[in-house]
Design an enzyme around this catalytic site. Structure first.
Site, PDB file in Angstrom:
ATOM      1  N   ASN A  30      -3.406   2.575   4.785  1.00 17.62           N
ATOM      2  CA  ASN A  30      -2.181   3.339   4.574  1.00 17.62           C
ATOM      3  C   ASN A  30      -2.586   4.748   4.145  1.00 17.62           C
ATOM      4  OD1 ASN A  30       0.555   4.083   4.097  1.00 17.62           O
ATOM      5  ND2 ASN A  30       1.037   1.995   3.463  1.00 17.62           N
ATOM      6  N   THR A  31      -1.633   5.572   3.771  1.00 20.27           N
ATOM      7  CA  THR A  31      -1.931   6.968   3.479  1.00 20.27           C
ATOM      8  C   THR A  31      -2.722   7.141   2.182  1.00 20.27           C
ATOM      9  OG1 THR A  31       0.272   7.140   2.500  1.00 20.27           O
ATOM     10  CG2 THR A  31       0.010   7.884   4.773  1.00 20.27           C
ATOM     11  N   CYS A  49     -26.753  29.436   8.568  1.00 21.11           N
ATOM     12  CA  CYS A  49     -28.086  28.954   8.206  1.00 21.11           C
ATOM     13  C   CYS A  49     -28.659  29.763   7.046  1.00 21.11           C
ATOM     14  CB  CYS A  49     -29.012  29.027   9.422  1.00 21.11           C
ATOM     15  SG  CYS A  49     -30.640  28.299   9.134  1.00 21.11           S
ATOM     16  N   SER A  86       0.758  -1.244   0.000  1.00 26.98           N
ATOM     17  CA  SER A  86       0.000   0.000   0.000  1.00 26.98           C
ATOM     18  C   SER A  86       0.789   1.296   0.000  1.00 26.98           C
ATOM     19  CB  SER A  86      -0.927   0.002   1.217  1.00 26.98           C
ATOM     20  OG  SER A  86      -0.207  -0.303   2.407  1.00 26.98           O
ATOM     21  N   CYS A  87       2.103   1.276   0.030  1.00 30.05           N
ATOM     22  CA  CYS A  87       2.855   2.535   0.040  1.00 30.05           C
ATOM     23  C   CYS A  87       2.530   3.334  -1.225  1.00 30.05           C
ATOM     24  CB  CYS A  87       4.361   2.265   0.111  1.00 30.05           C
ATOM     25  SG  CYS A  87       5.354   3.777   0.185  1.00 30.05           S
ATOM     26  N   CYS A 105     -37.088  25.289  10.265  1.00 27.53           N
ATOM     27  CA  CYS A 105     -35.972  24.418  10.657  1.00 27.53           C
ATOM     28  C   CYS A 105     -36.222  22.980  10.229  1.00 27.53           C
ATOM     29  CB  CYS A 105     -35.778  24.489  12.175  1.00 27.53           C
ATOM     30  SG  CYS A 105     -34.373  23.506  12.757  1.00 27.53           S
TER      31      CYS A 105
END
Length: 487
Positions: free
Chosen positions: A286-287, A438, A221-222, A462
């Site tokens: 991983n990243t 809002c 996964s790097c 609302c």
């Protein structure tokens, strides 16, 4: 009203903190750190003997970039509950892949664990185990600079990392792992490895087992490997994941843990390849591949795609963990159960708890250690123990996966009731942030009295989206009871 976490986040978390040296009777720096890492209920451990004068001296000694931390007010506000007695703290021990772990907190394979001295120091401070930085047979040459960050104040909101694998010669790394296991037999030592072809994967795995490692992680996964056919190139290909996992499983007896890439739409596919190849657990995530464009982080004027981590990726990581843990193949209902090791944006015990409640038997930490050091392990452990004690839970295993039944498909969510916001007039400071958000990003359901500086919710407009609650800087907007809204 003082916002505890916000004020504690301003603390620089100094080494040899001047505030504590000035206090003389306690450790206010440690108390502030506990607040910063969501461990307020244990603040009394470090300031019980402190007088107001002690804390005032500490505040005067504070190193700061704009104004001193309001130490006295911060600590006195936070320290409402007394400390959990040490003898009452539940055990954090848990078994993972048949390996006994003294706690679920591990260093992730990364820059935080690249040599013997680093890991030994982490073990001495209380970390339960390590996924050592990925070992390979290639010549690893890194760039400079290799890190960048997207910041929220002085803290990392997200962290960009261009590091690849261990720069040590691979036989030296296995010698380090051998020494670590010899010197710390009760700690869990996992070798993370990456090969370029089948024989390399097998050779490195066998060397890990020979070195006495408890398990081996396969880095599929790097996201920034210099060579093609490695890292996330493998993790996106279910067939390659299955082939390499099969090769490793055939040559070692220790647990095999493939590490998955999030840079893919459906992680289940390569994870299924690992499962049917006999994997014992999955590490994720991983990243995330990313781009940051800070000129200071350019390498000789050039930029590239690289990995992203830190708090910003935690929701992404939890999504992948949930999808794996909830799959009928992985949960053991159709045969062997595959275990999960969670990674991604973990800073506090509450972050770790979320991964555990979605099915992880342990968690791995990287970016938070890079930013704050190994010392965060104290609040990780103490906070989780306090939570368990409050719920009268004696075994950590009881928390694993407990939130999975509360997840449903979006189509199955309750659409016949609503929870409306309510404004606490005592906490509201009349800034109008709720009104602006809002009006311009919601349903125009808040009126604002400019003269009185007071917002008012218009019930007929609302819809209960709660944007107002999320933008309120003082926490003055809360929840009402859920009510029927059937047409």
């Amino acid at each position: 009203m003082l916002h505890l976490k916000e004020e504690a986040t301003r603390c620089l978390l100094c080494e040899d903190a001047p505030c504590t040296k000035a206090c003389r009777t306690g450790d206010p720096a440690r108390a502030v750190r506990a607040i910063r890492f969501d461990n307020c209920k244990n603040v009394w451990r470090w300031i019980e003997a402190c007088s107001d004068a002690d804390l005032e001296r500490a505040e005067q000694a504070c190193i700061h970039y704009d104004r001193p931390i309001r130490i006295k007010e911060l600590i006195r506000t936070a320290a409402q509950d007394h400390v959990l007695p040490e003898e009452a703290a539940p055990s954090l021990a848990i078994d993972f892949c048949g390996i006994h772990c003294e706690n679920p907190f591990f260093l992730a394979s990364s820059a935080v664990c690249t040599n013997y001295e680093m890991v030994a120091r982490a073990f001495d401070m209380g970390w339960g185990g390590v996924f050592y930085k990925t070992i390979c047979k290639q010549d690893i040459r890194e760039v400079s600079p290799r890190f960048d960050a997207v910041k929220n104040g002085t803290s990392f909101a997200g962290f960009r990392n261009m590091e690849q694998l261990s720069e040590n010669y691979y036989t030296d790394d296995f010698d380090i792992l051998r020494r670590l296991k010899r010197d710390y037999p009760s700690k869990v030592v996992v070798a993370s490895i990456m090969g370029q072809y089948e024989e390399e994967w097998s050779e490195l795995a066998m060397m890990a087992e020979e070195a006495g490692c408890d398990a081996v992680e396969l880095n599929f996964s790097c996201p920034q490997m210099r060579l093609a056919g490695m890292g996330s190139d493998v993790g996106q290909n279910p067939e390659l994941v299955a082939v390499y996992t099969t090769f490793v499983k055939s040559c070692v007896n220790i647990p095999v843990i493939p590490k998955m890439t999030p840079n893919i739409t459906h992680m289940r596919m390569p994870a299924l390849g690992a499962y049917f190849a006999g994997a014992d657990a999955i590490s994720a995530i991983n990243t995330v591949k990313s781009v940051t464009m800070s000129p200071e982080a350019a390498v000789s004027g050039k930029m590239t795609i690289s990995g992203y981590s830190g708090p910003a990726v935690k929701p992404i990581a939890l999504r992948f963990i949930y999808q794996l843990a909830s799959h009928k193949v992985f949960d053991g209902s159709h045969g062997k159960r595959i275990e999960l090791s969670g990674i991604g944006g973990i800073e506090t015990w509450k972050d770790a708890l979320e991964f555990i409640q979605l099915g992880c038997g342990n968690v791995q930490v990287c970016t938070a250690v890079m930013e704050y050091g190994y010392r965060i392990i104290d609040d990780l452990k103490m906070g989780l123990q306090t939570y368990m004690a409050e719920r009268q839970i004696s075994r950590l295993q009881e928390l694993v996966g407990e939130q999975l039944p509360n997840f449903v498909m979006p189509s199955d969510l309750d659409r016949d009731t609503k929870v409306y916001p309510k404004i606490d007039r005592e906490r509201c400071i009349g800034c109008g942030r709720c009104y602006i958000s809002c009006r311009d990003g919601g349903h125009q359901a808040i009126a604002f009295d400019a003269e009185a500086h007071q917002p008012r919710i218009i019930g007929t407009k609302c819809v209960g989206c709660h944007l107002c609650r999320l933008v309120c800087p003082t926490g003055a907007i809360g929840l009402t009871k859920r009510v029927s809204c059937k047409r």
